[in-house]
Scaffold this active site. Structure first.
Site, PDB file in Angstrom:
ATOM      1  N   HIS A  73     -13.478  -3.426  17.834  1.00 44.15           N
ATOM      2  CA  HIS A  73     -14.168  -2.989  16.412  1.00 44.15           C
ATOM      3  C   HIS A  73     -14.473  -1.626  16.479  1.00 44.15           C
ATOM      4  O   HIS A  73     -14.865  -1.024  15.307  1.00 44.15           O
ATOM      5  CB  HIS A  73     -15.393  -3.962  16.257  1.00 44.15           C
ATOM      6  N   CYS A 159      -4.293 -18.679 -10.044  1.00 43.07           N
ATOM      7  CA  CYS A 159      -5.213 -19.872 -10.682  1.00 43.07           C
ATOM      8  C   CYS A 159      -4.821 -20.357 -11.893  1.00 43.07           C
ATOM      9  O   CYS A 159      -4.983 -21.477 -12.384  1.00 43.07           O
ATOM     10  CB  CYS A 159      -6.690 -19.307 -10.778  1.00 43.07           C
TER      11      CYS A 159
END
Ligand SMILES: Cc1cc2nc3c(=O)[nH]c(=O)nc-3n(C[C@H](O)[C@H](O)[C@H](O)COP(=O)(O)O)c2cc1C
Length: 186
Positions: A73, A159
């Site tokens: 990270h 969608c």
């Protein structure tokens, strides 16, 4: 000019547009860019770790607790020349704007030297999610911090609705990345 290939950190969050991001990933690696991928758990429900590793030649970073990758990270933030969150979900954009760091994407964003190296986001979501004041406030906040927000396209959304929120087309994304990293290509 650098003798090494340009380095791209490609971070995926959980949008249906992950498949389009894979197309861009393929093109970018073919162009000679060294790519490392990061994925949220939701992103890995759309595309598999094997796909990301197959496209880039290196394992995806998706959990800060992965054995052997304890400092990725930070390390990946130092390694890369450019980072792009693609696709960037509403959730991830809002989390980045808030400075949350409890997943690899958020931790890498905070470890990134934003004044020195470019960090881009490519939003992809339903048009109402994109227009929501919470999302727009986060995008404004990220721009203020120095993040470049790639314009979302308009048209048919997954969608079934129409509007703004389509992920930038892979071809356009590839051209923009090449323009940014081109000078580094030896
Ligand atoms: C089929 C499906 C498609 C989705 N597509 C999107 C999308 O395009 N953009 C978005 O912001 N969220 C989308 N979501 C919702 C996100 O996956 C959800 O908010 C998730 O928590 C995001 O997590 P992440 O930001 O950590 O990846 C979708 C969910 C499903 C089930």
């Amino acid at each position: 000019m650098s003798a090494r290939p340009p380095r791209l950190l490609f971070l995926l969050s959980g949008s249906i547009a992950c498949y389009k991001a894979c197309h861009a990933l393929s093109r970018l690696t073919q162009a000679g860019i060294e790519v490392r991928t990061v994925a949220t758990p939701a992103a890995l429900r759309f595309v598999g770790a094997a796909t990301l590793e197959g496209l880039t030649g290196t394992p995806v970073f998706s959990d800060v607790w992965t054995e052997g990758r304890a400092m990725d990270h930070i390390n990946l933030a130092r390694w890369a020349d450019l980072a792009i969150v693609c696709p960037a979900t509403a959730n991830t954009l809002n989390r980045l704007a808030a400075g949350l760091a409890d997943d690899p994407v958020g931790a890498l964003f905070l470890a990134w030297e934003i004044q020195q190296k470019p960090w881009w986001v490519a939003p992809a979501m339903n048009h109402t999610m994109l227009a929501h004041p919470a999302t727009q406030a986060s995008l404004d906040r990220l721009r203020t911090i120095g993040v470049r927000v790639l314009a979302a396209g308009s048209g048919a959304l997954a969608c079934g609705e129409q509007g703004e929120g389509r992920l930038v087309e892979p071809e356009s994304l590839v051209l923009q990345v090449l323009a940014e990293l081109g000078p580094k290509i030896a």
